[in-house]
Every structure is written in structure tokens, then in C-alpha cells.
Write an enzyme that holds these catalytic residues in place. Structure first.
Site, PDB file in Angstrom:
ATOM      1  N   ASN A 171       0.882  -1.174   0.000  1.00 48.30           N
ATOM      2  CA  ASN A 171       0.000   0.000   0.000  1.00 48.30           C
ATOM      3  C   ASN A 171       0.918   1.223   0.000  1.00 48.30           C
ATOM      4  O   ASN A 171       1.297   1.739   1.044  1.00 48.30           O
ATOM      5  CB  ASN A 171      -0.900   0.008   1.240  1.00 48.30           C
ATOM      6  CG  ASN A 171      -1.888  -1.146   1.222  1.00 48.30           C
ATOM      7  OD1 ASN A 171      -2.394  -1.536   0.172  1.00 48.30           O
ATOM      8  ND2 ASN A 171      -2.167  -1.711   2.381  1.00 48.30           N
ATOM      9  N   LYS A 251       0.616  -3.974  -6.009  1.00 47.97           N
ATOM     10  CA  LYS A 251      -0.734  -4.319  -5.556  1.00 47.97           C
ATOM     11  C   LYS A 251      -1.674  -3.403  -6.327  1.00 47.97           C
ATOM     12  O   LYS A 251      -1.726  -2.205  -6.067  1.00 47.97           O
ATOM     13  CB  LYS A 251      -0.837  -4.074  -4.050  1.00 47.97           C
ATOM     14  CG  LYS A 251      -2.232  -4.235  -3.467  1.00 47.97           C
ATOM     15  CD  LYS A 251      -2.213  -4.100  -1.929  1.00 47.97           C
ATOM     16  CE  LYS A 251      -3.607  -4.194  -1.345  1.00 47.97           C
ATOM     17  NZ  LYS A 251      -3.619  -4.142   0.137  1.00 47.97           N
ATOM     18  N   GLU A 255      -8.182  -3.731  -2.738  1.00 50.60           N
ATOM     19  CA  GLU A 255      -8.454  -2.977  -1.511  1.00 50.60           C
ATOM     20  C   GLU A 255      -8.257  -1.474  -1.719  1.00 50.60           C
ATOM     21  O   GLU A 255      -7.572  -0.792  -0.942  1.00 50.60           O
ATOM     22  CB  GLU A 255      -7.584  -3.497  -0.361  1.00 50.60           C
ATOM     23  CG  GLU A 255      -7.841  -4.969  -0.091  1.00 50.60           C
ATOM     24  CD  GLU A 255      -7.183  -5.518   1.168  1.00 50.60           C
ATOM     25  OE1 GLU A 255      -6.085  -5.082   1.502  1.00 50.60           O
ATOM     26  OE2 GLU A 255      -7.804  -6.403   1.790  1.00 50.60           O
ATOM     27  N   ARG A 288       0.605  -8.793  -7.722  1.00 53.57           N
ATOM     28  CA  ARG A 288      -0.202  -9.515  -6.729  1.00 53.57           C
ATOM     29  C   ARG A 288      -1.590  -9.883  -7.264  1.00 53.57           C
ATOM     30  O   ARG A 288      -2.229  -9.110  -7.987  1.00 53.57           O
ATOM     31  CB  ARG A 288      -0.341  -8.692  -5.462  1.00 53.57           C
ATOM     32  CG  ARG A 288       0.977  -8.649  -4.711  1.00 53.57           C
ATOM     33  CD  ARG A 288       0.842  -7.840  -3.469  1.00 53.57           C
ATOM     34  NE  ARG A 288       0.671  -8.646  -2.287  1.00 53.57           N
ATOM     35  CZ  ARG A 288      -0.219  -8.386  -1.332  1.00 53.57           C
ATOM     36  NH1 ARG A 288      -1.082  -7.404  -1.465  1.00 53.57           N
ATOM     37  NH2 ARG A 288      -0.265  -9.130  -0.256  1.00 53.57           N
ATOM     38  N   ARG A 305     -15.853 -14.413  -2.040  1.00 51.76           N
ATOM     39  CA  ARG A 305     -14.493 -13.850  -2.120  1.00 51.76           C
ATOM     40  C   ARG A 305     -13.449 -14.925  -2.408  1.00 51.76           C
ATOM     41  O   ARG A 305     -12.454 -14.653  -3.088  1.00 51.76           O
ATOM     42  CB  ARG A 305     -14.183 -13.124  -0.800  1.00 51.76           C
ATOM     43  CG  ARG A 305     -12.752 -12.698  -0.677  1.00 51.76           C
ATOM     44  CD  ARG A 305     -12.543 -11.776   0.487  1.00 51.76           C
ATOM     45  NE  ARG A 305     -11.124 -11.661   0.797  1.00 51.76           N
ATOM     46  CZ  ARG A 305     -10.623 -10.915   1.756  1.00 51.76           C
ATOM     47  NH1 ARG A 305     -11.434 -10.199   2.521  1.00 51.76           N
ATOM     48  NH2 ARG A 305      -9.328 -10.855   1.970  1.00 51.76           N
ATOM     49  N   LYS A 329      -1.225 -15.435  -2.702  1.00 57.84           N
ATOM     50  CA  LYS A 329      -1.208 -15.798  -1.280  1.00 57.84           C
ATOM     51  C   LYS A 329      -1.436 -17.300  -1.137  1.00 57.84           C
ATOM     52  O   LYS A 329      -2.128 -17.910  -1.969  1.00 57.84           O
ATOM     53  CB  LYS A 329      -2.283 -15.027  -0.522  1.00 57.84           C
ATOM     54  CG  LYS A 329      -1.979 -13.541  -0.393  1.00 57.84           C
ATOM     55  CD  LYS A 329      -2.914 -12.847   0.591  1.00 57.84           C
ATOM     56  CE  LYS A 329      -2.579 -11.363   0.656  1.00 57.84           C
ATOM     57  NZ  LYS A 329      -3.262 -10.634   1.729  1.00 57.84           N
ATOM     58  N   ASP A 334      -7.131 -14.926   2.932  1.00 59.96           N
ATOM     59  CA  ASP A 334      -6.157 -13.993   3.481  1.00 59.96           C
ATOM     60  C   ASP A 334      -5.456 -14.522   4.727  1.00 59.96           C
ATOM     61  O   ASP A 334      -5.754 -14.058   5.829  1.00 59.96           O
ATOM     62  CB  ASP A 334      -6.855 -12.656   3.804  1.00 59.96           C
ATOM     63  CG  ASP A 334      -5.864 -11.528   4.029  1.00 59.96           C
ATOM     64  OD1 ASP A 334      -4.672 -11.733   3.784  1.00 59.96           O
ATOM     65  OD2 ASP A 334      -6.301 -10.436   4.441  1.00 59.96           O
ATOM     66  N   GLU A 356       3.014 -16.508  -1.796  1.00 58.24           N
ATOM     67  CA  GLU A 356       3.242 -15.512  -0.740  1.00 58.24           C
ATOM     68  C   GLU A 356       2.734 -16.056   0.590  1.00 58.24           C
ATOM     69  O   GLU A 356       1.557 -16.361   0.739  1.00 58.24           O
ATOM     70  CB  GLU A 356       2.506 -14.205  -1.092  1.00 58.24           C
ATOM     71  CG  GLU A 356       2.627 -13.121  -0.032  1.00 58.24           C
ATOM     72  CD  GLU A 356       1.908 -11.810  -0.423  1.00 58.24           C
ATOM     73  OE1 GLU A 356       1.678 -11.556  -1.629  1.00 58.24           O
ATOM     74  OE2 GLU A 356       1.569 -11.051   0.491  1.00 58.24           O
ATOM     75  N   GLU A 362      -0.391 -11.648  11.385  1.00 51.62           N
ATOM     76  CA  GLU A 362      -1.594 -10.814  11.430  1.00 51.62           C
ATOM     77  C   GLU A 362      -2.791 -11.559  12.024  1.00 51.62           C
ATOM     78  O   GLU A 362      -3.496 -11.033  12.874  1.00 51.62           O
ATOM     79  CB  GLU A 362      -1.911 -10.328  10.015  1.00 51.62           C
ATOM     80  CG  GLU A 362      -3.188  -9.519   9.940  1.00 51.62           C
ATOM     81  CD  GLU A 362      -3.476  -8.978   8.545  1.00 51.62           C
ATOM     82  OE1 GLU A 362      -2.660  -9.214   7.622  1.00 51.62           O
ATOM     83  OE2 GLU A 362      -4.512  -8.316   8.385  1.00 51.62           O
ATOM     84  N   GLU A 467      -4.920 -22.791  16.527  1.00 49.66           N
ATOM     85  CA  GLU A 467      -6.103 -23.063  15.700  1.00 49.66           C
ATOM     86  C   GLU A 467      -7.288 -23.508  16.571  1.00 49.66           C
ATOM     87  O   GLU A 467      -8.425 -23.087  16.363  1.00 49.66           O
ATOM     88  CB  GLU A 467      -5.759 -24.155  14.695  1.00 49.66           C
ATOM     89  CG  GLU A 467      -6.914 -24.546  13.790  1.00 49.66           C
ATOM     90  CD  GLU A 467      -6.514 -25.640  12.805  1.00 49.66           C
ATOM     91  OE1 GLU A 467      -5.563 -26.403  13.099  1.00 49.66           O
ATOM     92  OE2 GLU A 467      -7.143 -25.724  11.750  1.00 49.66           O
ATOM     93  N   TRP A 497     -16.371  -6.891   3.549  1.00 52.92           N
ATOM     94  CA  TRP A 497     -15.128  -7.546   3.150  1.00 52.92           C
ATOM     95  C   TRP A 497     -15.294  -8.949   2.584  1.00 52.92           C
ATOM     96  O   TRP A 497     -14.302  -9.609   2.252  1.00 52.92           O
ATOM     97  CB  TRP A 497     -14.153  -7.558   4.329  1.00 52.92           C
ATOM     98  CG  TRP A 497     -13.799  -6.190   4.779  1.00 52.92           C
ATOM     99  CD1 TRP A 497     -14.401  -5.483   5.785  1.00 52.92           C
ATOM    100  CD2 TRP A 497     -12.814  -5.322   4.220  1.00 52.92           C
ATOM    101  NE1 TRP A 497     -13.837  -4.240   5.898  1.00 52.92           N
ATOM    102  CE2 TRP A 497     -12.856  -4.114   4.944  1.00 52.92           C
ATOM    103  CE3 TRP A 497     -11.896  -5.458   3.182  1.00 52.92           C
ATOM    104  CZ2 TRP A 497     -12.010  -3.044   4.649  1.00 52.92           C
ATOM    105  CZ3 TRP A 497     -11.057  -4.389   2.900  1.00 52.92           C
ATOM    106  CH2 TRP A 497     -11.127  -3.200   3.624  1.00 52.92           C
TER     107      TRP A 497
HETATM  108  C1  GCV Z   1      -0.922  -4.586   3.101  1.00 52.97           C
HETATM  109  C2  GCV Z   1      -4.837  -7.836   4.405  1.00 52.97           C
HETATM  110  C3  GCV Z   1      -4.236  -6.942   5.460  1.00 52.97           C
HETATM  111  C4  GCV Z   1      -3.785  -5.630   4.871  1.00 52.97           C
HETATM  112  C5  GCV Z   1      -2.801  -5.917   3.729  1.00 52.97           C
HETATM  113  C6  GCV Z   1      -3.527  -6.788   2.696  1.00 52.97           C
HETATM  114  C7  GCV Z   1      -2.629  -7.178   1.547  1.00 52.97           C
HETATM  115  O1  GCV Z   1      -6.054  -7.342   3.981  1.00 52.97           O
HETATM  116  O2  GCV Z   1      -5.159  -6.744   6.490  1.00 52.97           O
HETATM  117  O3  GCV Z   1      -3.162  -4.878   5.886  1.00 52.97           O
HETATM  118  O4  GCV Z   1      -2.331  -4.737   3.144  1.00 52.97           O
HETATM  119  O5  GCV Z   1      -3.967  -7.972   3.315  1.00 52.97           O
HETATM  120  O6  GCV Z   1      -2.132  -8.289   1.576  1.00 52.97           O
HETATM  121  O7  GCV Z   1      -2.448  -6.386   0.649  1.00 52.97           O
END
Ligand code: GCV
Length: 635
Positions: A171, A251, A255, A288, A305, A329, A334, A356, A362, A467, A497
Site C-alpha cells: 500500500n 498491488k 483494496e 499480486r 471472495r 497468497k 487472506d 506468498e 496478522e 487453531e 469484506w
Molecule cells: C498490506 C490484508 C491486510 C492488509 C494488507 C492486505 C494485503 O487485507 O489486512 O493490511 O495490506 O492484506 O495483503 O495487501
């Protein structure tokens, strides 16, 4: 020094082989020289005796730019040969093996993939998006920084076989937008050179709208000639000014980020335009695939999604330039604690891809909970799709870094095991996560048998424990919105979302089999059937793929609800047991580490109890079905 050396803090040994007494060789490349320096320093720290005579260790630098190395015996001496970068990896492998007291065998070694990198989500102001280990060490107060820590970070990367690092957040915002404009060429060049000495290439994230944001153009349309020219000129200048630059990570259309879709162009048209601009300099584009509708109406039951990335990118297979890598990913949504492997990773036939992972925890306890991710990474790499295993189909690997400016780099001392194991797996995809956990523990804490057993055991159990007390059976997303820490079973339920479980008093889950969203079909007929049918779907993913009543009978005869209750009670008890096991290590690991980790375990236990009680109470209130074993659930 205000940071630790992690696993590079070589400890004295008294069982070193005789060839450690003398080092011979005169490498000429930067990396070869770094290898020699590491070797001398490492031998000194390991306590090698200086002997003037034979036998010896000889470094032979060969020509070329490869990363492979070879070890052979000559009498009692050992010869390490390879190009400069290979020597560096060979030296770190030797030091590691000596530190572990392993027998050093002749043979060759080469990495599994040519790109093995860490992605930083560091912002120019020094903050880190989803960072749990302090501030950025790449940026401070709006500027890139290069100092001794940059160099030691490069050493850490090289020591586990990693060769790339993307320094800023996907971002892209604030001063990071200026990385393209020349304002920070000097700083970038310094970072590139410092990383480069250790064979690590520099990558940066760029904004797709840069031609507008920085170039003053009215559009960022990838087919507009002025836009194309702007990128070509910008890259011409930048790549010449920053020779260590390997390319861009982007990216786009994700988002809220700008991308080609704004102009009615495809992801391939967007990626290829950038690929052309970086190609003359040998650059690559990591594009990405995290593209989905993040403004979904929760009442819309048709949009799923999990389908989005495959639906967007699979039809474009074969349309991407040869220097484009689709960055995918590990799971379709996510980085949840349990997701199926992204089908895109096993279904692209004519496009390069890079998997990735997310070492930054997170959704896996934010480096306050211990969660060793190597078993998950290994599962993903070994996953077999219709055309073969992920590890045989991808062309590169990356992970979102879990490091920051904290003294111990990763906030939780045990989280450094994820950094270590990721690198080792990226070099040798057949590495065993159990072996890696033990190796890391011994390199970090030494050889006390109780410490080694306890820490290794904690690491190996940690993912399943986490988990069990958090989200059940692959359903994901019951965390607090925004922060993603702690339980909030309906936190994302009525939001935009696309992350819903749609629990009622009767049923829970989104049906993703053929009668539902059809997501399971993205895996092809065989796997699609396996996931799509309730009876053959792996139980740990049952609620990812299916909507089920609470009285559904699991294979062991328990109801679905009872299984969820049990998991929460048992997972929490296991977290308490891990904390107690750590308490017993007082005096066996360094005092400061002991205290830091003990502190984290206190928080993990508090949080695990919270998860247990919130999830169980919420389900009890919905269903009014009591726990069969009569344990406390709050109404
Ligand atoms: C960097 C998730 C995270 C975001 C992140 C996004 C991504 O949504 O919460 O913080 O943004 O993934 O991988 O781009």
C-alpha cells in the site's frame, strides 16, 4: 548494538574438525569477500584454533553469477567452491553445521527457486502495516535509512538462503511514492549495495497510479502511450541510479489501490506494461493476485471472495510477459490459520507464479502468541493439484516479513523461528519443519537438552493449539475487525469484506461445493469432488467448504458443535501447558529472553481464555445446546 544477532550468534564448540585451523583462498567478488569475512569471524566465534599448517579449508571462487556451492575433500582438507554468492551460502551452511556439531559431508547444494524473498510492509514514516516487532528499520521520518542494521539484516537473509527483499509496503503512500522520482536514489542505492554485498536484491513497491501522482499525467491507463513512456523513462533513470534494484512489486485493483481495471484494461495489460518498462534492466514485476470485491453487500449470497483470484487470473493464463510473476497468497482468502491451498497455485500452466506466505502473524497471534508456521508452509508446498505439486509449479517464494526494530527483531523471540524456517525451506523445499525447529532452537539457545526439547515441542504444537482455541475448522475471520487481534465472532459478519460465516441457530458456514458457490470446482474434477462432498472433505477444512447443522456428526462421532466446544477447551488448556513448560526453563535460557517470552505467554493464555469463552458462549447462546461434559459456558 541495540539488536540481537539471532541464530548468527555462534557459540563456542570444542569439537571442531582440524580443517577449521586454517583458511585459504582469495575470493574477488563482493559476495566472495563477504563469505571470507563471515568465515573468519565465524571460526573465531566458534573457537577454532589457529594452526599454521595443514589441513585447511580452501575457498575457491568460480566464475558466473550462480548460487550453488560444492564441498569436496582433499586429504584432510575441505574445499568449498562456487561463484561468489554460492560461497556465501556455502560458508553460512558450514558455520551452521559446525555450530550444530553435524558431520560435514561432500556434495553440492543449489536453491530450489531463483527468487526467495521477504516483503516488508514498511511505510516511509517508519510505521509497519501489520508489524508486530516495533518500527521499521528501513524507513524513518519519511526517508529510507541504511545503517549497520541493514547490513546485519542482509547477513540474516543470506545465512538462511534468502536473496531478495522488498523494502516498502504494497500500500504505497506518503513519501514512499517518491521512491520512483529520484528524491531518494542515493538512499536506495546505499540499501541496494548493502543488501547486494550479501547477494540480496532490492525490490520496491510502486503505485500503479504513479504517472498521475508523480508524473502529472491525467491518466494511468496502461495502453496510453504517454503513460508507457513515463514508466519507461522513470525506469531508465531509476535502474541506472540504483544498480541493485531487481524490480517492482505491485498491488493493483486491490483494496482500493489503483490498477488497470479503472481503465477497462486487464490485469495482464497492466502487468505487461510495467514488465516492458523494467525489462531492459533485467527487472521483474511481481504482480499480486489479491484482487477481490472489498465492497460486497453482506446480503449478497452469490459473491464468494474465495473464488475471486482464480476467476480473475486463470482466464489470463499465458498472457503475462516472461518477466512477470503472479504473486499468490497461500490460501484463497487472506492468511487465516487454516485455509485450503489457493487453487491458482496449481492451475496456471503458462504463467510464472510466486507463492506468498505471511510470517507477520496478522491472523495468527500477532507475535504475542507463539505460532510456528513452517508446517503450514510445507503443507502448501507439498500440496498436489491436478498438474503436480505446488513446489514443482511455482517459480519463486516470498513471505511478508515479521521483523522490525525491536531488539529481538521479531517481537516474540520464538517468532524468529518462522523467519529462519522460511529461508531454509525456500532454499531446500524438502526440509523438514521438525528438523528446522530443532536447528533454530539449538542455534539460538544452545544445547541444553531440556531447553531444546521444550522449545522444539512448543514450536511444533503451537499452530494446532492456536487453531483450536481460535477459529474452528477453517471458517476463519472471527477476529476483531481492523486490528485482527482477539475474538469477535460476528465482527466481520455485516461488513463489506466478503468474509462471512452466516451462522444461525441451526447452521454455520458458507457452502462452497457445487450446490453452493462452486469454489471447490476451481481445483479440477478430482480434488473438486473431494472438497465438494461433505464426507470426503478433510475435517480441518469442513467449515471452509460446507454449511452444516450443529448436530452434524464428525468422523469420531462427536457433533460438530461438541467438537468446536472441545477444541476451545482443549486448545486453551494446551496454551496454558505451553506457558508452564516455558516457566520451567528459567535459568536454562538467557534471563532477558526468558522474561520476554514469559510475558508473551501470559498474554497468550489470557487471550486464549478469552477466545475460548467468547466463541463457546456465542455458540451456546445461538444454539442453546449445552456442552456434553458440563464445563462452564457463559450465557
Ligand atoms: C498490506 C490484508 C491486510 C492488509 C494488507 C492486505 C494485503 O487485507 O489486512 O493490511 O495490506 O492484506 O495483503 O495487501
Amino acid at each position: 548494538m541495540d539488536y540481537s544477532l539471532l541464530w548468527l550468534d555462534w557459540k563456542k564448540r570444542d569439537d571442531l574438525p582440524p580443517w577449521t585451523g586454517r583458511i585459504v583462498g582469495d575470493p574477488v567478488s563482493l559476495q566472495g569477500k563477504a563469505a571470507m569475512r563471515e568465515l573468519r569471524e565465524g571460526f573465531r566465534e566458534l573457537g577454532a584454533a589457529d594452526t599454521a599448517g595443514r589441513p585447511c579449508l580452501r575457498l575457491e571462487e568460480t566464475s558466473g553469477d550462480g548460487e550453488n556451492f560444492c564441498l569436496r575433500r582433499e586429504g584432510e582438507s575441505l574445499i568449498l567452491s562456487g561463484p561468489g554468492r554460492g560461497l556465501l551460502y556455502g560458508v553460512f551452511a558450514l558455520l551452521r553445521q559446525l555450530a550444530l556439531g553435524e558431520e560435514i559431508l561432500p556434495g553440492t547444494s543449489a536453491p530450489a527457486w531463483p527468487i526467495r524473498m521477504l516483503d516488508h510492509w514498511d511505510n516511509a514514516d517508519g510505521s509497519i502495516e501489520r508489524g508486530y516487532a516495533g518500527a521499521s528499520f528501513f524507513f524513518s521520518e519519511g526517508k529510507p535509512v541504511c545503517n549497520a542494521r541493514t547490513r546485519d539484516y542482509a547477513r540474516l537473509l543470506a545465512s538462511v538462503g534468502l536473496n531478495g527483499c522488498c523494502v516498502n509496503n504494497v500500500n504505497v503512500k506518503g513519501e514512499a511514492l517518491e521512491l520512483l522520482t529520484g528524491k531518494y536514489d542515493r538512499e536506495l542505492r546505499e540499501i541496494g549495495e548493502t543488501l547486494g554485498e550479501y547477494g540480496v536484491s532490492l525490490w520496491i513497491c510502486v503505485s500503479f497510479a504513479a504517472p498521475m501522482e508523480q508524473g502529472g499525467l491525467p491518466t494511468a491507463d496502461p495502453l496510453d502511450p504517454k503513460v508507457r513512456r513515463w514508466w519507461q523513462e522513470t525506469c531508465g533513470r531509476l535502474f541506472r541510479a540504483v544498480p541493485g534494484l531487481a524490480g517492482f512489486l505491485v498491488k493493483a485493483d486491490s483494496e482500493g489501490r489503483p490498477g488497470p481495471q479503472t481503465y477497462g484494461r486487464s490485469q495482464a495489460e497492466g502487468a505487461n506494461m510495467l514488465a516492458e518498462a523494467v525489462r531492459p534492466y533485467g527487472g521483474g514485476i511481481l504482480w499480486r493476485c489479491f484482487v477481490y470485491n472489498c465492497t460486497q453487500d453482506w446480503r449478497d449470497q452469490k459473491t464468494d471472495r474465495a473464488r475471486a483470484q482464480y476467476d480473475t487470473f486463470a482466464p489470463l493464463d499465458g498472457q503475462f510477459g516472461e518477466n512477470v510473476y503472479l504473486q499468490i497468497k497461500n490460501g484463497p482468502v487472506d492468511f487465516q490459520i487454516r485455509e485450503p491451498v489457493s487453487p491458482l497455485l496449481v492451475r496456471l500452466e503458462r504463467t510464472k507464479s510466486i507463492v506468498e506466505f505471511q510470517l507477520a502473524q496478522e491472523y495468527t497471534g500477532q507475535q504475542r502468541h507463539v505460532c510456528y508456521l513452517a508446517p503450514m508452509m510445507k503443507e502448501v508446498l507439498d500440496f498436489a493439484g491436478p498438474g503436480g505439486k505446488v513446489k514443482d509449479r511455482i517459480s519463486a517464494v516470498c513471505a511478508v516479513s515479521n521483523t522490525g526494530a525491536d531488539f529481538n527483531w521479531t517481537g516474540h523471540d520464538l517468532a524468529a523461528a518462522n523467519f529462519y524456517a522460511f529461508g531454509r525451506l525456500a532454499w531446500d523445499l524438502d526440509s523438514d519443519p521438525t528438523v528446522l525447529a530443532r536447528e533454530w532452537t539449538r542455534l539460538t539457545f544452545g544445547d541444553d537438552p531440556k531447553a531444546v526439547e521444550t522449545v522444539t515441542d512448543i514450536l511444533l504444537r503451537s499452530r494446532e493449539v492456536y487453531e483450536r482455541y481460535t477459529v474452528p475448522l477453517g471458517i476463519g475471520w472471527m477476529c476483531v475487525p481492523g486490528t485482527h487481534y482477539g475474538p469477535s465472532p460476528e465482527g466481520y459478519e455485516y461488513d463489506r469484506w466478503g468474509t462471512y460465516h452466516r451462522a444461525t441457530h441451526r447452521e454455520i458456514g458458507v457452502e462452497r461445493g457445487p450446490s453452493g458457490t462452486g469454489y471447490s470446482e476451481q481445483y479440477g474434477p478430482e480434488l473438486g469432488r473431494m472438497y465438494g462432498e461433505i464426507g470426503t472433505c478433510p475435517e480441518e477444512l469442513l467449515l471452509f467448504f460446507h454449511r452444516l447443522p450443529y448436530n452434524y456428526r464428525m468422523k469420531d462421532g462427536r457433533t460438530l458443535l461438541q467438537r468446536i466446544y472441545d477444541d476451545h477447551f482443549e486448545g486453551c488448556a494446551a496454551a496454558e501447558a505451553m506457558a508452564e513448560a516455558w516457566d520451567a526453563l528459567e535459568g536454562l535460557v538467557p534471563e532477558a529472553v526468558f522474561r520476554r517470552v514469559q510475558e508473551r505467554f501470559r498474554e497468550q493464555v489470557r487471550s486464549a481464555r478469552e477466545w475460548r469463552d467468547v466463541i463457546n458462549s456465542w455458540l451456546y447462546r445461538l444454539t442453546l445446546i449445552p456442552d456434553e461434559r458440563g464445563r462452564s459456558i457463559w450465557l
